[in-house]
Design a protein around this motif. Structure first.
Motif, PDB file in Angstrom:
ATOM      1  N   ALA A  44       0.833  -1.212   0.000  1.00  0.00           N
ATOM      2  CA  ALA A  44       0.000   0.000   0.000  1.00  0.00           C
ATOM      3  C   ALA A  44       0.860   1.251   0.000  1.00  0.00           C
ATOM      4  O   ALA A  44       0.556   2.235  -0.690  1.00  0.00           O
ATOM      5  N   THR A  87      -6.143   2.897   2.764  1.00  0.00           N
ATOM      6  CA  THR A  87      -4.922   3.247   2.024  1.00  0.00           C
ATOM      7  C   THR A  87      -5.241   3.957   0.704  1.00  0.00           C
ATOM      8  O   THR A  87      -4.347   4.224  -0.092  1.00  0.00           O
ATOM      9  N   PRO A  93       0.935   3.255  -4.175  1.00  0.00           N
ATOM     10  CA  PRO A  93      -0.326   3.907  -3.772  1.00  0.00           C
ATOM     11  C   PRO A  93      -1.376   3.917  -4.877  1.00  0.00           C
ATOM     12  O   PRO A  93      -2.568   4.049  -4.589  1.00  0.00           O
TER      13      PRO A  93
END
Length: 349
Positions: free
Chosen positions: A237, A269, A241
């Protein structure tokens, strides 16, 4: 008339089948000699015992014969240690930015990252990963898999991969199977030995799979995450991203309830959830009747809880008996389900 210039030009279209770069660009062509219509030359391989040497030989001979050569004498050599280091440095430079970040993680890289996750083990997360990857490859997409389940690696076994990645100095060339490039801890663990690492080492290996692997050009990289919300899921995560997630569950209410935690983590996340795949959704008899062996509607309940949708229901089926592989034939019922899923994902992206 044959000339060295014409031969070099023709060989620019011959690729090293592992690195997918021209043998001329890689400086593998040496000592070209021409006597009438007889051509002799040396091809310097990246490593001794290159597993695809026969393919290179055939392609080189075909390219030169197309120019009018009646005989081609081809010898093989191997790069020196210094040449391999230079090649590795060049490949690594392609793989990383000036800040040391993997090039594929740049927003403009064109790579779509899909993390396949679940709340618990045994729901078929890896089966979904390899069959979705194979289905995307059949659609003409360039696809890779990172077997990020470091403790529970299974992708090589499930895909019946027996060879190891080619190592050029410290750079790994992934194994290709079903048109999909694969990297897994299973390639580096001897005799099925368990991996007993803590968080920092897990992070290092996931990063190695991205930076020190020559993936070439990809459209999709699928990450088969370990079940749950532990170190690897957290590291991925943070590292990727922009990754999107598929949550895998069975129809059983307990499985979908546990899987919701993985979905909540995805939201936390800020990973986009592509949807829920309900695996082992039903068993269809020869007369078309569906038997719901694990219950019904677990996938729908999970999708509702995560404000997403069920993007595929995968029925029970036997693995391909003739191969022992867990990759289903595209004409099978399961294969068709993954084809539809791949088409939907391509359309979304």
């Amino acid at each position: 008339m044959l000339t060295q210039q014409k031969i070099i030009h023709a060989l620019k279209d011959v690729e090293d089948p592992e690195l997918h770069k021209s043998v001329v660009e890689l400086n593998m062509v040496r000592d070209v000699h021409i006597e009438g219509t007889h051509v002799s030359l040396t091809i310097v391989l990246t490593i001794q015992g290159c597993p695809l040497k026969a393919k290179i030989k055939q392609d080189v001979e075909t390219a030169i014969q197309a120019l009018g050569a009646t005989a081609v004498t081809l010898q093989f050599g191997s790069m020196t240690d210094e040449e391999r280091k230079q090649l590795t440095a060049s490949l690594k430079k392609e793989n990383t930015t000036s800040e040391g970040m993997p090039t594929m993680l740049r927003e403009d890289s064109g790579v779509t990252f899909i993390a396949v996750t679940s709340g618990k083990g045994g729901v078929g997360k890896s089966t979904v990963t390899i069959n979705l990857a194979a289905a995307l490859a059949r659609q003409g997409k360039r696809v890779g898999i990172v077997d990020a389940d470091i403790y529970g690696y299974s992708i090589p076994t499930m895909m019946k991969i027996t060879e190891k990645p080619t190592m050029i100095d410290q750079m790994a060339v992934p194994v290709t199977k079903e048109g999909v490039k694969v990297m897994s801890m299973g390639f580096f663990s001897k005799d099925n030995q368990p991996v007993m690492w803590r968080g920092p080492m897990l992070n290092k290996w996931i990063r190695n799979f991205l930076v020190n692997t020559h993936w070439g050009d990809l459209d999709y990289l699928l990450l088969d995450l370990p079940p749950g919300t532990g170190d690897v899921a957290i590291d991925v995560a943070a590292m990727i991203p922009q990754a999107k997630e598929i949550i895998v569950t069975t129809p059983h209410n307990a499985a979908s309830h546990v899987a919701s935690r993985a979905g909540v983590m995805a939201r936390h996340t800020k990973h986009e959830i592509l949807g829920v795949v309900e695996n082992m959704a039903f068993y269809e008899t020869s007369d078309g009747e569906r038997n719901y062996l694990f219950g019904k509607d677990g996938g729908s309940a999970l999708a509702g809880a995560l404000a997403t949708e069920v993007i595929a229901q995968i029925p029970f089926a036997q693995p391909e008996e003739n191969t022992g592989s867990s990759v289903y034939d595209e004409d099978s019922v399961v294969g068709e389900a993954f084809t539809h899923l791949a088409e939907d994902i391509i359309h979304i992206n």
